[in-house]
Motif scaffolding. Structure first.
Motif, PDB file in Angstrom:
ATOM      1  N   ALA A  19       0.837  -1.203   0.000  1.00 25.74           N
ATOM      2  CA  ALA A  19       0.000   0.000   0.000  1.00 25.74           C
ATOM      3  C   ALA A  19       0.872   1.254   0.000  1.00 25.74           C
ATOM      4  O   ALA A  19       0.604   2.199  -0.760  1.00 25.74           O
ATOM      5  N   ARG A  20       1.913   1.274   0.808  1.00 28.22           N
ATOM      6  CA  ARG A  20       2.797   2.440   0.844  1.00 28.22           C
ATOM      7  C   ARG A  20       3.499   2.642  -0.508  1.00 28.22           C
ATOM      8  O   ARG A  20       3.643   3.769  -0.972  1.00 28.22           O
ATOM      9  N   ALA A  21       3.933   1.563  -1.129  1.00 30.40           N
ATOM     10  CA  ALA A  21       4.599   1.681  -2.431  1.00 30.40           C
ATOM     11  C   ALA A  21       3.638   2.206  -3.487  1.00 30.40           C
ATOM     12  O   ALA A  21       4.001   3.064  -4.299  1.00 30.40           O
ATOM     13  N   PRO A  30       0.858  11.768   0.098  1.00 24.22           N
ATOM     14  CA  PRO A  30       1.613  11.864   1.353  1.00 24.22           C
ATOM     15  C   PRO A  30       0.988  10.979   2.432  1.00 24.22           C
ATOM     16  O   PRO A  30      -0.230  10.869   2.541  1.00 24.22           O
ATOM     17  N   GLU A  31       1.853  10.360   3.218  1.00 28.50           N
ATOM     18  CA  GLU A  31       1.399   9.501   4.304  1.00 28.50           C
ATOM     19  C   GLU A  31       1.084  10.335   5.530  1.00 28.50           C
ATOM     20  O   GLU A  31       1.799  11.281   5.853  1.00 28.50           O
ATOM     21  N   GLY A  32       0.009   9.956   6.210  1.00 26.93           N
ATOM     22  CA  GLY A  32      -0.369  10.599   7.462  1.00 26.93           C
ATOM     23  C   GLY A  32      -0.051   9.691   8.626  1.00 26.93           C
ATOM     24  O   GLY A  32       1.013   9.074   8.675  1.00 26.93           O
ATOM     25  N   ARG A  33      -0.993   9.556   9.526  1.00 27.03           N
ATOM     26  CA  ARG A  33      -0.805   8.692  10.692  1.00 27.03           C
ATOM     27  C   ARG A  33      -0.781   7.232  10.274  1.00 27.03           C
ATOM     28  O   ARG A  33      -1.275   6.871   9.215  1.00 27.03           O
ATOM     29  N   SER A  34      -0.229   6.398  11.161  1.00 22.68           N
ATOM     30  CA  SER A  34      -0.208   4.963  10.878  1.00 22.68           C
ATOM     31  C   SER A  34      -0.009   4.196  12.177  1.00 22.68           C
ATOM     32  O   SER A  34       0.326   4.764  13.211  1.00 22.68           O
ATOM     33  N   TRP A  38      -2.585  -0.184  10.091  1.00 20.77           N
ATOM     34  CA  TRP A  38      -3.209   0.711   9.127  1.00 20.77           C
ATOM     35  C   TRP A  38      -2.286   1.892   8.830  1.00 20.77           C
ATOM     36  O   TRP A  38      -1.373   2.196   9.596  1.00 20.77           O
ATOM     37  N   VAL A  39      -2.557   2.527   7.698  1.00 23.75           N
ATOM     38  CA  VAL A  39      -1.835   3.753   7.327  1.00 23.75           C
ATOM     39  C   VAL A  39      -2.797   4.650   6.559  1.00 23.75           C
ATOM     40  O   VAL A  39      -3.589   4.168   5.744  1.00 23.75           O
ATOM     41  N   ALA A  50      -5.651   2.610   4.499  1.00 21.71           N
ATOM     42  CA  ALA A  50      -5.399   1.215   4.151  1.00 21.71           C
ATOM     43  C   ALA A  50      -5.295   0.422   5.443  1.00 21.71           C
ATOM     44  O   ALA A  50      -4.399   0.657   6.247  1.00 21.71           O
ATOM     45  N   HIS A  51      -6.238  -0.497   5.646  1.00 28.58           N
ATOM     46  CA  HIS A  51      -6.253  -1.340   6.835  1.00 28.58           C
ATOM     47  C   HIS A  51      -5.761  -2.733   6.463  1.00 28.58           C
ATOM     48  O   HIS A  51      -6.249  -3.330   5.495  1.00 28.58           O
TER      49      HIS A  51
END
Length: 140
Positions: A19-21, A30-34, A38-39, A50-51
């Motif tokens: 999911a990150r890729a 941009p990524e937030g909390r994780s 999940w992220v 994304a869980h």
């Protein structure tokens, strides 16, 4: 058109690394909390999360829409035509396999739109579309 509030969508993935890729690197969200499970990502001002839930990943049913087998369960964005074209080029350059190749749907009809469908690495279907005339978004 009025200002739209951001939407929130939570969806299952089989791998947070995948999911990150896909969302972070390929789509540039941009990524937030994780956490370990999940992220969340900034999906053009919207929050998608994304869980990690491998048991929820499954094949997506499809319906015929203007001659295309459109995945029933999908999400995405309506982009400007320039942003849609740039994304299509970036995805092609990355070797993306499309479920439905970038093309124009409903040509010459109300709601004419550029569209493309692809799957993330976990099997979630996404659609990105654009309108030459955004007023056609809800045209009948």
């Amino acid at each position: 058109m009025h200002e739209l509030p951001p939407f929130h969508l939570a969806f299952p993935v089989t791998s947070l690394a995948h999911a990150r890729a896909f969302y972070g690197e390929l789509l540039g969200c941009p990524e937030g909390r994780s956490s370990a499970d999940w992220v969340d990502f900034d999906f053009h001002g919207h929050q998608i999360v994304a869980h990690l839930a491998p048991q929820e990943a499954r094949a997506v049913a499809a319906h015929d829409v203007d001659g295309d087998a459109v995945p029933v369960r999908h999400f995405g964005l309506v982009l400007s035509m320039a942003d849609w074209q740039a994304l299509a080029e970036r995805l092609r350059a990355a070797g993306t396999r499309f479920v439905i190749e970038p093309h124009v749907r409903f040509a010459g009809q109300p709601g004419e739109q550029a569209t493309m469908f692809l799957l993330d690495p976990c099997g979630n279907a996404l659609e990105f579309k654009a309108f030459a005339d955004r007023a056609q978004l809800f045209a009948r």
